[in-house]
Design a protein around this motif. Sequence first.
Motif, PDB file in Angstrom:
ATOM      1  N   GLN A  24       0.822  -1.203   0.000  1.00 59.56           N
ATOM      2  CA  GLN A  24       0.000   0.000   0.000  1.00 59.56           C
ATOM      3  C   GLN A  24       0.857   1.255   0.000  1.00 59.56           C
ATOM      4  O   GLN A  24       0.534   2.246  -0.674  1.00 59.56           O
ATOM      5  CB  GLN A  24      -0.923  -0.008   1.215  1.00 59.56           C
ATOM      6  N   MET A  25       1.968   1.228   0.731  1.00 58.98           N
ATOM      7  CA  MET A  25       2.840   2.403   0.777  1.00 58.98           C
ATOM      8  C   MET A  25       3.527   2.637  -0.567  1.00 58.98           C
ATOM      9  O   MET A  25       3.800   3.777  -0.934  1.00 58.98           O
ATOM     10  CB  MET A  25       3.879   2.237   1.886  1.00 58.98           C
ATOM     11  N   ILE A  26       3.803   1.558  -1.307  1.00 55.57           N
ATOM     12  CA  ILE A  26       4.373   1.715  -2.638  1.00 55.57           C
ATOM     13  C   ILE A  26       3.372   2.419  -3.547  1.00 55.57           C
ATOM     14  O   ILE A  26       3.724   3.287  -4.352  1.00 55.57           O
ATOM     15  CB  ILE A  26       4.781   0.345  -3.220  1.00 55.57           C
ATOM     16  N   ALA A  27       2.100   2.047  -3.413  1.00 55.09           N
ATOM     17  CA  ALA A  27       1.055   2.720  -4.187  1.00 55.09           C
ATOM     18  C   ALA A  27       0.929   4.178  -3.762  1.00 55.09           C
ATOM     19  O   ALA A  27       0.781   5.075  -4.604  1.00 55.09           O
ATOM     20  CB  ALA A  27      -0.277   1.998  -4.010  1.00 55.09           C
ATOM     21  N   PHE A  28       0.996   4.443  -2.449  1.00 49.78           N
ATOM     22  CA  PHE A  28       0.986   5.823  -1.972  1.00 49.78           C
ATOM     23  C   PHE A  28       2.183   6.582  -2.527  1.00 49.78           C
ATOM     24  O   PHE A  28       2.070   7.736  -2.954  1.00 49.78           O
ATOM     25  CB  PHE A  28       1.040   5.864  -0.442  1.00 49.78           C
ATOM     26  N   GLU A 224      -0.833   2.174 -10.036  1.00 53.27           N
ATOM     27  CA  GLU A 224      -0.724   0.844 -10.631  1.00 53.27           C
ATOM     28  C   GLU A 224       0.560   0.127 -10.238  1.00 53.27           C
ATOM     29  O   GLU A 224       0.757  -1.040 -10.609  1.00 53.27           O
ATOM     30  CB  GLU A 224      -0.818   0.937 -12.161  1.00 53.27           C
ATOM     31  N   PHE A 225       1.440   0.786  -9.469  1.00 50.31           N
ATOM     32  CA  PHE A 225       2.655   0.122  -8.998  1.00 50.31           C
ATOM     33  C   PHE A 225       2.320  -1.121  -8.168  1.00 50.31           C
ATOM     34  O   PHE A 225       3.146  -2.019  -8.019  1.00 50.31           O
ATOM     35  CB  PHE A 225       3.497   1.088  -8.155  1.00 50.31           C
ATOM     36  N   VAL A 226       1.095  -1.157  -7.609  1.00 53.50           N
ATOM     37  CA  VAL A 226       0.644  -2.356  -6.908  1.00 53.50           C
ATOM     38  C   VAL A 226       0.742  -3.564  -7.826  1.00 53.50           C
ATOM     39  O   VAL A 226       1.084  -4.674  -7.407  1.00 53.50           O
ATOM     40  CB  VAL A 226      -0.805  -2.177  -6.405  1.00 53.50           C
ATOM     41  N   GLY A 227       0.459  -3.347  -9.114  1.00 48.99           N
ATOM     42  CA  GLY A 227       0.479  -4.428 -10.087  1.00 48.99           C
ATOM     43  C   GLY A 227       1.869  -4.839 -10.528  1.00 48.99           C
ATOM     44  O   GLY A 227       2.013  -5.681 -11.422  1.00 48.99           O
ATOM     45  N   ILE A 228       2.900  -4.249  -9.925  1.00 43.77           N
ATOM     46  CA  ILE A 228       4.282  -4.636 -10.247  1.00 43.77           C
ATOM     47  C   ILE A 228       4.945  -5.263  -9.029  1.00 43.77           C
ATOM     48  O   ILE A 228       6.076  -5.715  -9.084  1.00 43.77           O
ATOM     49  CB  ILE A 228       5.070  -3.403 -10.759  1.00 43.77           C
ATOM     50  N   THR A 229       4.216  -5.312  -7.915  1.00 42.16           N
ATOM     51  CA  THR A 229       4.778  -5.880  -6.683  1.00 42.16           C
ATOM     52  C   THR A 229       4.319  -7.309  -6.438  1.00 42.16           C
ATOM     53  O   THR A 229       4.865  -7.990  -5.564  1.00 42.16           O
ATOM     54  CB  THR A 229       4.347  -5.039  -5.465  1.00 42.16           C
ATOM     55  N   THR A 230       3.335  -7.771  -7.206  1.00 44.93           N
ATOM     56  CA  THR A 230       2.654  -9.029  -6.878  1.00 44.93           C
ATOM     57  C   THR A 230       3.597 -10.218  -6.774  1.00 44.93           C
ATOM     58  O   THR A 230       3.479 -11.039  -5.860  1.00 44.93           O
ATOM     59  CB  THR A 230       1.563  -9.327  -7.923  1.00 44.93           C
ATOM     60  N   ALA A 231       4.541 -10.329  -7.713  1.00 45.17           N
ATOM     61  CA  ALA A 231       5.440 -11.486  -7.731  1.00 45.17           C
ATOM     62  C   ALA A 231       6.389 -11.503  -6.538  1.00 45.17           C
ATOM     63  O   ALA A 231       7.027 -12.524  -6.274  1.00 45.17           O
ATOM     64  CB  ALA A 231       6.251 -11.503  -9.032  1.00 45.17           C
ATOM     65  N   GLU A 232       6.484 -10.377  -5.804  1.00 40.78           N
ATOM     66  CA  GLU A 232       7.375 -10.313  -4.651  1.00 40.78           C
ATOM     67  C   GLU A 232       6.612  -9.985  -3.370  1.00 40.78           C
ATOM     68  O   GLU A 232       7.187  -9.481  -2.416  1.00 40.78           O
ATOM     69  CB  GLU A 232       8.486  -9.296  -4.918  1.00 40.78           C
ATOM     70  N   THR A 233       5.312 -10.273  -3.389  1.00 41.17           N
ATOM     71  CA  THR A 233       4.454 -10.003  -2.241  1.00 41.17           C
ATOM     72  C   THR A 233       4.117 -11.303  -1.515  1.00 41.17           C
ATOM     73  O   THR A 233       3.846 -12.322  -2.144  1.00 41.17           O
ATOM     74  CB  THR A 233       3.142  -9.324  -2.703  1.00 41.17           C
ATOM     75  N   LYS A 234       4.124 -11.255  -0.192  1.00 48.29           N
ATOM     76  CA  LYS A 234       3.734 -12.410   0.595  1.00 48.29           C
ATOM     77  C   LYS A 234       2.244 -12.694   0.397  1.00 48.29           C
ATOM     78  O   LYS A 234       1.431 -11.769   0.376  1.00 48.29           O
ATOM     79  CB  LYS A 234       3.996 -12.155   2.088  1.00 48.29           C
ATOM     80  N   GLN A 235       1.910 -13.947   0.236  1.00 49.27           N
ATOM     81  CA  GLN A 235       0.509 -14.369   0.094  1.00 49.27           C
ATOM     82  C   GLN A 235      -0.258 -13.431  -0.842  1.00 49.27           C
ATOM     83  O   GLN A 235      -1.209 -12.752  -0.430  1.00 49.27           O
ATOM     84  CB  GLN A 235      -0.182 -14.402   1.458  1.00 49.27           C
ATOM     85  N   PRO A 236       0.148 -13.361  -2.109  1.00 53.32           N
ATOM     86  CA  PRO A 236      -0.426 -12.363  -3.023  1.00 53.32           C
ATOM     87  C   PRO A 236      -1.934 -12.451  -3.182  1.00 53.32           C
ATOM     88  O   PRO A 236      -2.594 -11.416  -3.313  1.00 53.32           O
ATOM     89  CB  PRO A 236       0.297 -12.651  -4.342  1.00 53.32           C
ATOM     90  N   SER A 308       9.962   4.192  -5.797  1.00 53.84           N
ATOM     91  CA  SER A 308       9.013   3.232  -6.375  1.00 53.84           C
ATOM     92  C   SER A 308       9.260   3.041  -7.867  1.00 53.84           C
ATOM     93  O   SER A 308       9.100   1.937  -8.396  1.00 53.84           O
ATOM     94  CB  SER A 308       7.576   3.713  -6.141  1.00 53.84           C
ATOM     95  N   ALA A 309       9.651   4.128  -8.550  1.00 58.28           N
ATOM     96  CA  ALA A 309       9.897   4.043  -9.992  1.00 58.28           C
ATOM     97  C   ALA A 309      11.110   3.176 -10.306  1.00 58.28           C
ATOM     98  O   ALA A 309      11.109   2.409 -11.273  1.00 58.28           O
ATOM     99  CB  ALA A 309      10.081   5.441 -10.569  1.00 58.28           C
TER     100      ALA A 309
END
Length: 446
Positions: A24-28, A224-236, A308-309
């Motif tokens: 969420q903070m990455i999206a913020f 939309e950066f949320v959509g670039i974190t999924t592969a490295e997110t716990k329990q996506p 984030s970028a």
Amino acid sequence: MNKTSKVEVNQDGTQRGLTNLAVQMIAFGGSIGTGLFLGAGSTIHRTGPSILLVYAVIGSFFFLMMRAIGEMLYADPNQHTFVAFIHRYLGSGLGKFAEWSYWLELILAAMAELTAIAAYFQLWFPNLPAWLIQLVFLVALTLINLAVVSFFGKAEIILSGIKIITILGLIVVGGWLILTHHQGISGDRAAVSNLTANFSVFPNGIAQFIFAFPMVFFAFQGMEFVGITTAETKQPRKILPRAINQIIGRILFFYIGSLAVIMMVSPWQRISASQSPFVQIFELAGIPAAAMLINLVVIVAAASTLNSAIFSTGRHLYQLALESHSAHMKPLRKISTSGIPIVSVLVSATLMLGSPILSLFNQLTSAFTFVASVSGDIYILVCILTMVAHWKFRHSPASRQIAFRMPAYRITEPLTICFLLVYFLVKHHAGRQLGRLFGRWVLVVI
């Protein structure tokens, strides 16, 4: 599973070390930037309290787009970027165009943040070369990105947290000024009635209302950066739906809440378009060095977006390398021992050096305007292609048995695509009559 760190390691060596808070903070970090802290006065000056409607409308469409992205990533959480679905569902031609274009857009957006950082930092140190400031920030944030992904997540929590605390501080301070009917700018008393008195949707004409949309749209970029974190997110599959459903409401709260408070403290006509409203409100409250405080927050905001970028460009280039059969792209697949696509991150960060080079030959304001304009055009096209890809996804076997779905997609998806197309035309000033025509159409659709 890595038993020592208890962090899940993917087959390609990347690690799922990002928590729900970090996502969420990455999206913020991507979507709440300098536009709110410095540009709020300009947007308010353009169309008054109806700017809240503009934020609500664009925020709603971004939420729909994020639900579409989230649905595709829920079906396949191993993708390092949502743009990969364009390649999968619209073909390699459009896929390669979108993937490379979006990666370039991220590079240009990062360059824009670097120019902004230098401009604000020079308010404190005017004799310090812009290129040196940019270089120091770029190297520091790149080193953060080369550490384990969990460390990057913690850094983004801190940077984004400073922005959130500042916005909450404004809301609390502004609320106190309103409750005490504090004498505001030009002698006006702070009151809720300042927001509603003589309300008009188009106080400066419909054209000003319509052309406020591009200014607000730019503020939401990065969600939309949320959509670039999924592969490295716990329990996506657990975190992704929660993050997407929560992020839009919280961002709208911060944007609409802070702007509403600003216009309650003082009638919107009195708010300066050239000075940060945050500075004006904190100065009214008697907070010393308000301008310096906001300048620090603006630098942090730009650094957070840049952080984030760098993360996003590295993962995006890595995804491109995975899909490519070219021998030249193979080195970009290298994963470090800490689970970072190290070469992709370094190559992306190296290209961002174009910003300090550009600052040697152009004024910072000119450089910022140029890169922001180019990146914005690419961004809109990628958004449209992403929505079309989702439409194809919903008509494929992969969409079956998905628990996280875009609401009423048969209606909301075409509506979102039409909105993006209309926005693109309005943004480019496609003739005064055409702009008015599509502007009215936007209002009807809304």
